[in-house]
Design a protein around this motif. Sequence first.
Motif, PDB file in Angstrom:
ATOM      1  N   ARG A   1      -4.650   0.070  -6.010  1.00 30.51           N
ATOM      2  CA  ARG A   1      -5.303  -0.886  -6.918  1.00 30.51           C
ATOM      3  C   ARG A   1      -4.575  -0.949  -8.256  1.00 30.51           C
ATOM      4  O   ARG A   1      -4.363  -2.035  -8.807  1.00 30.51           O
ATOM      5  N   LEU A   2      -4.169   0.210  -8.769  1.00 33.14           N
ATOM      6  CA  LEU A   2      -3.415   0.210 -10.025  1.00 33.14           C
ATOM      7  C   LEU A   2      -2.061  -0.467  -9.846  1.00 33.14           C
ATOM      8  O   LEU A   2      -1.579  -1.165 -10.747  1.00 33.14           O
ATOM      9  N   GLY A   3      -1.433  -0.247  -8.661  1.00 30.75           N
ATOM     10  CA  GLY A   3      -0.145  -0.882  -8.407  1.00 30.75           C
ATOM     11  C   GLY A   3      -0.242  -2.392  -8.359  1.00 30.75           C
ATOM     12  O   GLY A   3       0.665  -3.092  -8.812  1.00 30.75           O
ATOM     13  N   VAL A   4      -1.348  -2.918  -7.825  1.00 28.76           N
ATOM     14  CA  VAL A   4      -1.530  -4.369  -7.783  1.00 28.76           C
ATOM     15  C   VAL A   4      -1.684  -4.929  -9.188  1.00 28.76           C
ATOM     16  O   VAL A   4      -1.126  -5.972  -9.527  1.00 28.76           O
ATOM     17  N   ARG A   5      -2.430  -4.220 -10.037  1.00 30.35           N
ATOM     18  CA  ARG A   5      -2.693  -4.741 -11.379  1.00 30.35           C
ATOM     19  C   ARG A   5      -1.527  -4.520 -12.346  1.00 30.35           C
ATOM     20  O   ARG A   5      -1.206  -5.379 -13.155  1.00 30.35           O
ATOM     21  N   LEU A   6      -0.891  -3.348 -12.253  1.00 27.81           N
ATOM     22  CA  LEU A   6       0.129  -2.983 -13.237  1.00 27.81           C
ATOM     23  C   LEU A   6       1.553  -3.112 -12.721  1.00 27.81           C
ATOM     24  O   LEU A   6       2.484  -3.151 -13.523  1.00 27.81           O
ATOM     25  N   GLY A   7       1.725  -3.149 -11.408  1.00 29.70           N
ATOM     26  CA  GLY A   7       3.060  -3.146 -10.820  1.00 29.70           C
ATOM     27  C   GLY A   7       3.343  -1.789 -10.189  1.00 29.70           C
ATOM     28  O   GLY A   7       3.011  -0.741 -10.772  1.00 29.70           O
ATOM     29  N   GLN A   8       3.957  -1.802  -9.009  1.00 32.89           N
ATOM     30  CA  GLN A   8       4.197  -0.564  -8.283  1.00 32.89           C
ATOM     31  C   GLN A   8       5.061   0.418  -9.064  1.00 32.89           C
ATOM     32  O   GLN A   8       4.857   1.630  -8.994  1.00 32.89           O
ATOM     33  N   GLU A   9       6.038  -0.095  -9.819  1.00 30.27           N
ATOM     34  CA  GLU A   9       6.953   0.795 -10.527  1.00 30.27           C
ATOM     35  C   GLU A   9       6.303   1.456 -11.731  1.00 30.27           C
ATOM     36  O   GLU A   9       6.823   2.456 -12.243  1.00 30.27           O
TER      37      GLU A   9
ATOM     38  N   GLN B   1     -10.546  12.945  -0.309  1.00 29.81           N
ATOM     39  CA  GLN B   1      -9.949  12.850  -1.634  1.00 29.81           C
ATOM     40  C   GLN B   1      -8.591  12.172  -1.577  1.00 29.81           C
ATOM     41  O   GLN B   1      -8.257  11.360  -2.437  1.00 29.81           O
ATOM     42  N   ALA B   2      -7.781  12.486  -0.528  1.00 30.11           N
ATOM     43  CA  ALA B   2      -6.462  11.862  -0.412  1.00 30.11           C
ATOM     44  C   ALA B   2      -6.583  10.355  -0.232  1.00 30.11           C
ATOM     45  O   ALA B   2      -5.822   9.580  -0.811  1.00 30.11           O
ATOM     46  N   ASP B   3      -7.571   9.914   0.594  1.00 33.71           N
ATOM     47  CA  ASP B   3      -7.770   8.485   0.800  1.00 33.71           C
ATOM     48  C   ASP B   3      -8.207   7.806  -0.492  1.00 33.71           C
ATOM     49  O   ASP B   3      -7.776   6.700  -0.803  1.00 33.71           O
ATOM     50  N   THR B   4      -9.098   8.470  -1.238  1.00 31.65           N
ATOM     51  CA  THR B   4      -9.568   7.898  -2.502  1.00 31.65           C
ATOM     52  C   THR B   4      -8.422   7.756  -3.495  1.00 31.65           C
ATOM     53  O   THR B   4      -8.301   6.743  -4.184  1.00 31.65           O
ATOM     54  N   LEU B   5      -7.569   8.778  -3.574  1.00 32.26           N
ATOM     55  CA  LEU B   5      -6.436   8.715  -4.487  1.00 32.26           C
ATOM     56  C   LEU B   5      -5.466   7.623  -4.076  1.00 32.26           C
ATOM     57  O   LEU B   5      -4.954   6.874  -4.924  1.00 32.26           O
ATOM     58  N   ALA B   6      -5.188   7.491  -2.768  1.00 33.98           N
ATOM     59  CA  ALA B   6      -4.281   6.442  -2.294  1.00 33.98           C
ATOM     60  C   ALA B   6      -4.834   5.061  -2.617  1.00 33.98           C
ATOM     61  O   ALA B   6      -4.089   4.158  -3.024  1.00 33.98           O
TER      62      ALA B   6
ATOM     63  N   THR C   1       0.837  -1.191   0.000  1.00 30.58           N
ATOM     64  CA  THR C   1       0.000   0.000   0.000  1.00 30.58           C
ATOM     65  C   THR C   1       0.873   1.243   0.000  1.00 30.58           C
ATOM     66  O   THR C   1       1.980   1.241   0.547  1.00 30.58           O
ATOM     67  N   GLY C   2       0.375   2.302  -0.635  1.00 31.04           N
ATOM     68  CA  GLY C   2       1.140   3.540  -0.682  1.00 31.04           C
ATOM     69  C   GLY C   2       1.167   4.268   0.639  1.00 31.04           C
ATOM     70  O   GLY C   2       2.097   5.025   0.915  1.00 31.04           O
ATOM     71  N   GLN C   3       0.147   4.057   1.486  1.00 25.24           N
ATOM     72  CA  GLN C   3       0.081   4.663   2.809  1.00 25.24           C
ATOM     73  C   GLN C   3      -0.247   3.586   3.834  1.00 25.24           C
ATOM     74  O   GLN C   3      -0.845   2.567   3.480  1.00 25.24           O
ATOM     75  N   PRO C   4       0.142   3.790   5.089  1.00 22.76           N
ATOM     76  CA  PRO C   4      -0.201   2.785   6.107  1.00 22.76           C
ATOM     77  C   PRO C   4      -1.713   2.677   6.282  1.00 22.76           C
ATOM     78  O   PRO C   4      -2.407   3.689   6.407  1.00 22.76           O
TER      79      PRO C   4
END
Length: 479
Positions: A333-341, A323-328, A265-268
């Motif tokens: 979700r995108l990182g799981v599907r596409l890769g964090q990098e 909004q910050a929580d929604t963006l995180a 996750t990008g944030q705790p």
Amino acid sequence: MPEGPAPQALVARDGQALRLAAVNGQAAALGLCAGMTLADARARCPDLATARHDPLRVTRELERLAGAMIAFTPLVALDPPDGLVLDITGCAHLFGGERALVDAVRTLAGYTVRTALADNAAAARALARFGADVRDVRALPVAALELDADGQAGLRRAGLATLGDLAARPMAGLAARFGEVAVSRLRAILGEAGSPITPLRPAEPIRLETRFPEPLARTDDALDVIEELLAQASQRMEERQLGGRRFLVVLYRSDNVRRRLAVDTGQPVREPAAVMRLLRERIDTLSDPLDPGFGFDAIALAVLRVEHLPSRQIMLEGHREGQADTLAALVDRLGVRLGQERVQRLAFCDRHLPERAQALVPAATERVPPWPAPDDRPPRPLLLLDPPQPVDVIAGVPDSPPQRFRWRGRLHEVRLAEGPERIGAEWWRRRGGHVPGHAGETRDYYRIEDALGRRYWIFRHGLFTEKPDPRWYLHGLFA
């Protein structure tokens, strides 16, 4: 702070002034010290490299070093803001003696450190902080008591310069004149009173496991168990004010096959529903479906990375995801599907050249330099051309704003012009000739508007004192 080839310092704001919060060895050798204003430091050392002081980051680094010091002794205590106390009783012989242990500590820390050995923690602390070459605590200056400014001034007026001068006086008289704090600290340093430390205790890792009397034959049942484990982990993290950054689920099949599911996750976070969404995304992206086979015998959950996450107060109207929580959540979700990098965002870079003032970094990166607060600089366009495109400019005199310019074969009449905004070359970097983007020539930027109301950001690359034929480039378009 880490050592480097040049003088370095961390800078913090103190009221309306910028002051040095920490310096490296090279800067200290030039007479710079913490507390000095940045202007005075620049006057003494024009090539001083600076960075913003981040107290939270310093605290985290100190905690990391404390965890590393457990390799030498189990009794390690924090001495904020920048110190550690190690009780090496019964441990030094394992490393070849006290001096060998100190050398090993210096090597492991990787920083320029001041160390001291003493019979008690208070004496060792005083020697490390106030006794550069002092071996006897009685020779330490009275500043080692770390009293307030009035207390220090009172000791100086009384002609007391060292702890030995104080120790020669009756303690009752010192307490009556300078207070009990001065006497208690003096006795602790002299070893006449105890100075216990509160050692850090390694946090118990958050690991949960469930075993089944009969194997689970359905994947949905396994997901229900995982959600229950996440709820238990969430409760433990909330008690410790922590949030998870990396979660690992291991499913043990009855045929000795293990399936591992890991999400970052990008944030705790510690909400089970948020982690379950990521786990389901991970399962959907598996090339090999999550097949229970003959069933799952056990399921284990581990929170591999945690960070501090204070509890948030629930408002009267109930918690609403901001909004910050929604963006995180979207980034996760995108990182799981596409890769964090592959999920990136722009981060601020402390560079003079506009095209180098930002860089793409992974969106889930932990520490990214914050964007500077808006200042009095002239506005800049959101859209920059990469690379800047050459234009032909007609100006009244060489240093005046453009009167007309030709871009992509079309002539534009300039109606309004503002500037110049002069941006100097990054002279400390390698010079690269006349190519835009390389250090070399000064730039004069103009915000101009043509007869049709379109606005452009144009610069002259080089002054006539730098080269006889400076070129013009279009660097950005205003909305």
